[in-house]
Design a protein around this motif. Structure first.
Motif, short mmCIF file in Angstrom:
data_model
loop_
_atom_site.label_atom_id
_atom_site.label_comp_id
_atom_site.label_asym_id
_atom_site.label_seq_id
_atom_site.Cartn_x
_atom_site.Cartn_y
_atom_site.Cartn_z
N ALA A 188 48.20 21.35 4.02
CA ALA A 188 49.41 20.55 4.22
C ALA A 188 50.54 21.36 4.84
O ALA A 188 51.28 20.85 5.69
CB ALA A 188 49.87 19.94 2.90
N VAL A 189 50.70 22.62 4.44
CA VAL A 189 51.81 23.41 4.96
C VAL A 189 51.48 24.09 6.28
O VAL A 189 52.39 24.47 7.03
CB VAL A 189 52.29 24.47 3.94
CG1 VAL A 189 52.74 23.80 2.65
CG2 VAL A 189 51.23 25.52 3.67
N TRP A 193 51.34 17.77 7.34
CA TRP A 193 51.44 17.45 5.91
C TRP A 193 51.15 15.98 5.65
O TRP A 193 50.63 15.62 4.59
CB TRP A 193 52.83 17.82 5.38
CG TRP A 193 53.96 17.04 5.98
CD1 TRP A 193 54.72 17.39 7.06
CD2 TRP A 193 54.46 15.77 5.54
NE1 TRP A 193 55.67 16.41 7.32
CE2 TRP A 193 55.54 15.41 6.40
CE3 TRP A 193 54.12 14.89 4.50
CZ2 TRP A 193 56.26 14.23 6.25
CZ3 TRP A 193 54.83 13.72 4.35
CH2 TRP A 193 55.89 13.39 5.21
N GLN A 194 51.45 15.10 6.60
CA GLN A 194 51.27 13.66 6.39
C GLN A 194 49.82 13.30 6.07
O GLN A 194 49.56 12.37 5.31
CB GLN A 194 51.73 12.88 7.63
CG GLN A 194 53.20 13.00 7.96
CD GLN A 194 53.50 14.16 8.90
OE1 GLN A 194 52.72 15.13 8.97
NE2 GLN A 194 54.61 14.08 9.61
N ALA A 195 48.89 14.03 6.66
CA ALA A 195 47.47 13.73 6.46
C ALA A 195 46.98 14.07 5.06
O ALA A 195 45.87 13.68 4.68
CB ALA A 195 46.63 14.48 7.50
N HIS A 196 47.80 14.78 4.28
CA HIS A 196 47.34 15.26 2.97
C HIS A 196 48.04 14.55 1.81
O HIS A 196 47.79 14.89 0.66
CB HIS A 196 47.55 16.77 2.88
CG HIS A 196 46.75 17.53 3.89
ND1 HIS A 196 47.19 17.73 5.18
CD2 HIS A 196 45.55 18.13 3.80
CE1 HIS A 196 46.29 18.42 5.85
NE2 HIS A 196 45.28 18.67 5.04
N VAL A 197 48.89 13.60 2.11
CA VAL A 197 49.57 12.87 1.04
C VAL A 197 48.57 12.05 0.23
O VAL A 197 48.53 12.11 -1.01
CB VAL A 197 50.67 11.95 1.61
CG1 VAL A 197 51.26 11.08 0.50
CG2 VAL A 197 51.76 12.78 2.27
N VAL A 214 57.87 16.14 -1.32
CA VAL A 214 57.53 17.51 -1.70
C VAL A 214 56.71 18.19 -0.60
O VAL A 214 56.98 19.34 -0.22
CB VAL A 214 56.78 17.52 -3.04
CG1 VAL A 214 56.15 18.90 -3.29
CG2 VAL A 214 57.72 17.17 -4.18
N LEU A 215 55.70 17.52 -0.09
CA LEU A 215 54.86 18.13 0.95
C LEU A 215 55.65 18.40 2.23
O LEU A 215 55.45 19.43 2.88
CB LEU A 215 53.65 17.25 1.24
CG LEU A 215 52.62 17.12 0.12
CD1 LEU A 215 51.42 16.31 0.58
CD2 LEU A 215 52.16 18.49 -0.38
N GLN A 216 56.53 17.49 2.58
CA GLN A 216 57.36 17.71 3.77
C GLN A 216 58.27 18.92 3.57
O GLN A 216 58.43 19.76 4.47
CB GLN A 216 58.20 16.47 4.08
CG GLN A 216 59.05 16.63 5.34
CD GLN A 216 59.83 15.36 5.68
OE1 GLN A 216 59.99 14.48 4.84
NE2 GLN A 216 60.30 15.26 6.91
N HIS A 255 54.78 26.91 -6.39
CA HIS A 255 55.86 26.28 -5.62
C HIS A 255 55.76 24.75 -5.75
O HIS A 255 56.77 24.06 -5.93
CB HIS A 255 55.77 26.67 -4.15
CG HIS A 255 56.04 28.12 -3.88
ND1 HIS A 255 57.12 28.80 -4.40
CD2 HIS A 255 55.35 29.03 -3.13
CE1 HIS A 255 57.09 30.04 -4.00
NE2 HIS A 255 56.04 30.21 -3.23
N PHE A 256 54.54 24.26 -5.64
CA PHE A 256 54.33 22.81 -5.69
C PHE A 256 54.80 22.23 -7.02
O PHE A 256 55.56 21.26 -7.06
CB PHE A 256 52.85 22.51 -5.47
CG PHE A 256 52.48 21.06 -5.64
CD1 PHE A 256 52.78 20.13 -4.65
CD2 PHE A 256 51.82 20.61 -6.78
CE1 PHE A 256 52.45 18.79 -4.79
CE2 PHE A 256 51.48 19.28 -6.93
CZ PHE A 256 51.80 18.37 -5.93
N TRP A 257 54.36 22.83 -8.14
CA TRP A 257 54.72 22.28 -9.45
C TRP A 257 56.22 22.41 -9.72
O TRP A 257 56.81 21.54 -10.38
CB TRP A 257 53.93 22.97 -10.56
CG TRP A 257 52.48 22.60 -10.59
CD1 TRP A 257 51.41 23.44 -10.54
CD2 TRP A 257 51.93 21.27 -10.69
NE1 TRP A 257 50.24 22.73 -10.59
CE2 TRP A 257 50.52 21.40 -10.69
CE3 TRP A 257 52.50 20.00 -10.79
CZ2 TRP A 257 49.68 20.30 -10.78
CZ3 TRP A 257 51.65 18.90 -10.87
CH2 TRP A 257 50.26 19.05 -10.87
#
Length: 266
Positions: A188-189, A193-197, A214-216, A255-257
């Motif tokens: 995603a990074v 990123w849109q393809a991984h939502v 968050v992914l963006q 970072h994600f959490w």
């Protein structure tokens, strides 16, 4: 023929220390033996060392206390040092005795649980109780603990989170989905990123709108770290940006959490 008295026939054992109480739940299954080396609670090795030093004790003093007061004749200074260096972890009875020798509670020596078994042990639950709560045969549940491979349904996963009071990050870890999450976040990074939502939302059962934000944000952050140009002839800026990008990827799940769990208006 002379007959020996009952007292002579039975070996005598020293009285048990109050901290050496029986386990809260006795073993109920052949796979769940208390002396099995696999049944070790998560151990906070740095804390054990700090407590020993604060008491002015050496490993030999701790070993002596565990041998004399807790009936563990095999404990040596080298074994205590191995625990403190994280080479091996004490079993549940050993941790209880170590806590007594260090004048602390066993809870102070328990680290953050990592595996399904460690979370269960940290909660003081028997495997049979967890298996019943999630609707699994005991042998099936124990096999999942042994292999660290959770194969429960979504409903059983939710029940597992409830009985062990697992946070979402802990649930993802103990159910074996962290590796897949890491893979999705890396992609995603570094790409679109849109393809991984959608696959991330499906993996975690999270709100799609929250995931998009968050992914963006993570994509923008990562790309900003790696977009530095050569501002010095020796390429120092490029090297620094590369190191920053690698460090970000190494801790991408953390970072994600941190972003998922921050206060939102949703």
């Amino acid at each position: 023929m002379h007959r020996r008295s009952a007292n002579e026939r039975q070996p005598q054992h020293p009285p048990r220390h109050p901290l050496q109480h029986a386990p809260r739940h006795p073993p109920r299954h052949p796979l769940e033996q208390p002396d099995s080396p696999a049944l070790t609670p998560p151990f906070n090795a740095p804390t054990a060392r700090k407590l020993r030093i604060a008491l002015g004790m050496g490993p030999e003093h701790v070993a002596y206390g565990m041998r004399s007061s807790y009936g563990l004749p095999y404990v040596t200074p080298d074994l205590v040092a191995a625990w403190e260096h994280g080479a091996i972890a004490p079993t549940s009875p050993e941790l209880t005795a170590l806590a007594g020798a260090l004048w602390c509670s066993p809870d102070e020596l328990i680290g953050a649980p990592r595996t399904l078994r460690e979370h269960r042990m940290a909660r003081g639950l028997a495997a049979e109780d967890v298996a019943h709560a999630v609707g699994l045969e005991l042998s099936t549940y124990l096999r999942m603990e042994e292999t660290d491979e959770w194969r429960g349904t979504d409903r059983q996963s939710a029940a597992l989170a409830d009985v062990l009071d697992l946070s979402m990050p802990d649930l993802i870890t103990v159910t074996g989905r962290e590796a897949k999450l890491t893979e999705l976040l890396h992609s995603a990074v570094t790409t679109r990123w849109q393809a991984h939502v959608r696959p991330t939302a499906k993996l975690l059962s999270l709100d799609r709108r929250l995931l998009e934000d968050v992914l963006q944000e993570m994509h923008t952050d990562y790309q900003g770290r790696t977009a530095a140009t050569l501002t010095w002839a020796d390429g120092t800026a490029a090297a620094d940006s590369g190191d920053s990008g690698r460090a970000y990827l190494d801790r991408i799940v953390d970072h994600f959490w941190s972003l998922i769990q921050r206060p939102t208006t949703y």
